[in-house]
Design an enzyme around this catalytic site. Structure first.
Site, PDB file in Angstrom:
ATOM      1  N   LYS A  61       0.845  -1.209   0.000  1.00  0.00           N
ATOM      2  CA  LYS A  61       0.000   0.000   0.000  1.00  0.00           C
ATOM      3  C   LYS A  61       0.868   1.242   0.000  1.00  0.00           C
ATOM      4  O   LYS A  61       2.027   1.221   0.424  1.00  0.00           O
ATOM      5  CB  LYS A  61      -0.948   0.020   1.205  1.00  0.00           C
ATOM      6  CG  LYS A  61      -0.281   0.071   2.600  1.00  0.00           C
ATOM      7  CD  LYS A  61       0.159   1.433   3.081  1.00  0.00           C
ATOM      8  CE  LYS A  61       0.870   1.389   4.426  1.00  0.00           C
ATOM      9  NZ  LYS A  61       1.632   2.592   4.765  1.00  0.00           N
ATOM     10  N   GLY A 107       9.716  -0.427   4.465  1.00  0.00           N
ATOM     11  CA  GLY A 107       9.723   0.669   3.498  1.00  0.00           C
ATOM     12  C   GLY A 107       8.550   1.623   3.608  1.00  0.00           C
ATOM     13  O   GLY A 107       8.435   2.545   2.806  1.00  0.00           O
ATOM     14  N   SER A 160       2.557  -6.149   7.408  1.00  0.00           N
ATOM     15  CA  SER A 160       1.105  -6.242   7.582  1.00  0.00           C
ATOM     16  C   SER A 160       0.500  -7.088   6.473  1.00  0.00           C
ATOM     17  O   SER A 160      -0.432  -7.870   6.707  1.00  0.00           O
ATOM     18  CB  SER A 160       0.482  -4.844   7.548  1.00  0.00           C
ATOM     19  OG  SER A 160       1.027  -4.041   8.559  1.00  0.00           O
ATOM     20  N   ALA A 161       1.004  -6.925   5.255  1.00  0.00           N
ATOM     21  CA  ALA A 161       0.512  -7.709   4.121  1.00  0.00           C
ATOM     22  C   ALA A 161       0.714  -9.200   4.387  1.00  0.00           C
ATOM     23  O   ALA A 161      -0.192 -10.017   4.160  1.00  0.00           O
ATOM     24  CB  ALA A 161       1.241  -7.293   2.845  1.00  0.00           C
ATOM     25  N   ASP A 169      -2.344  -1.604  10.144  1.00  0.00           N
ATOM     26  CA  ASP A 169      -2.472  -1.656   8.684  1.00  0.00           C
ATOM     27  C   ASP A 169      -2.955  -3.014   8.177  1.00  0.00           C
ATOM     28  O   ASP A 169      -3.206  -3.170   6.986  1.00  0.00           O
ATOM     29  CB  ASP A 169      -1.108  -1.386   8.020  1.00  0.00           C
ATOM     30  CG  ASP A 169      -0.638   0.047   8.201  1.00  0.00           C
ATOM     31  OD1 ASP A 169      -1.428   0.895   8.673  1.00  0.00           O
ATOM     32  OD2 ASP A 169       0.527   0.320   7.863  1.00  0.00           O
TER      33      ASP A 169
END
Ligand code: C5P
Length: 310
Positions: free
Chosen positions: A16, A104, A110-111, A143
């Site tokens: 994101k 980054g 979170s992904a 997130d």
């Protein structure tokens, strides 16, 4: 007879960028109230879950050595949380094929947690509803719910309370990946430190964060120039304070024709919006030759959240 299908499940999950990140004052619990417009872009990690006698985790990809391959990994914690909720043992091996920049500001950790929830839910045949997964996701991190959902969404509270945002068409992004990551808590702490020098960092001192109507209108209309003009990140001064070299990266993308630029989330990845695919190629090439970043990625969005791909 055909061989029995592999019991592994692979989930693909996007990175994101926050096209707006409005950060309120520090709350009593240490978090910050947000109005965060999350935007899922087509850079992906893949998480494969396979039955095993005990929890295990492996990580592959550029910078894999900077990702903990142990129970502290957020994806492993996701498997443990989902298993505990259902009275199961987290007897699974997680393999993360990493393509999202590490530390980054693009929600890579979170992904992976979101992908582990979706993968384990499918592997264990739990059939959790989206709301049940979103509740576990919010326990894991601010997130993670958005990584499940994808698309574009306004995140309120500490970022976990999501409302989908309507979008027309696709937008073209270029990402300049920096050498080394930034710690999200350190960037929030720097934001507080800078605010404390100018009136205060607590909730009483800082305006309540709100989504920018001009930004939402640009997304709804599919207007890249208007979106570029509206990009805004309240954490950017803090990321620049901790990593002053990012100013040169942002300048290089602007000079190459980007119609908007900002630090992605807590950084240090810098995001550039281009008016079309060709312009994105030009911006990417200029950034790659600028000597101001480690590597450059091009991606379109919005894209879907975590999905089972095989
Ligand atoms: O929720 P998550 O674990 O991803 O947050 C990481 C850190 O980022 C928190 O410990 C906190 O320092 C900071 N944070 C914050 N306010 C938010 C989200 C994150 O201060 N809304």
């Amino acid at each position: 007879m055909s061989p029995s299908p592999s019991p592994s499940i692979t989930v693909r999950v996007p990175a994101k960028v926050n096209v707006q990140l409005a950060v309120g004052g520090r709350r009593a619990d240490g978090y910050h109230g947000l109005a965060s417009v999350f935007f899922a872009v087509g850079l992906y990690d893949e998480v494969t879950v396979t039955p095993s006698d005990r929890l295990g985790i492996t990580v592959q990809g550029t910078d894999a050595q900077h990702v903990p391959a142990d129970p502290s990994n957020l994806a492993a914690r996701a498997a443990v949380l989902l298993a505990a909720r259902h009275g199961l043992e987290p007897a699974v091996r997680l393999h993360i094929a990493k393509d999202i920049p590490v530390a980054g500001g693009m929600a890579g950790g979170s992904a992976d947690a979101a992908a582990a929830l979706v993968g384990c839910d499918a592997l264990w045949g739990l059939g959790s509803s989206p709301a049940e997964l979103a509740e576990l996701a919010a326990e894991l991190g601010s997130d993670v719910p958005f990584s499940l959902l994808g698309g574009v969404a306004l995140g309120e509270g500490r970022g976990e309370l999501l409302t989908p945002v309507p979008v027309t068409g696709s937008f073209h992004w270029v990402f300049a990946v920096a050498d080394g990551g930034l710690s999200t808590p350190a960037v929030y702490a720097e934001c507080d430190r800078l605010r404390a020098q100018h009136g205060g960092a607590d909730e009483a001192d800082v305006p309540v964060p709100a989504a920018d109507p001009a930004l939402l209108a640009a997304l709804r209309a599919g207007d890249a120039a208007a979106l570029g003009a509206a990009l805004a990140n309240d954490l950017q001064p803090a990321a620049l304070s901790l990593r002053p070299a990012l100013a040169a990266t942002l300048r290089a993308g602007g000079e190459a024709g980007a119609i908007g630029s900002l630090v992605s989330g807590s950084g240090p990845t810098c995001a550039f919006l281009a008016k079309d695919a060709e312009a994105a190629g030009t911006v990417a090439q200029a950034l790659a030759g600028s000597g101001t970043c480690r590597n450059v990625r091009v991606a379109e969005g919005p894209v879907a959240g975590a999905v089972v791909v095989r």
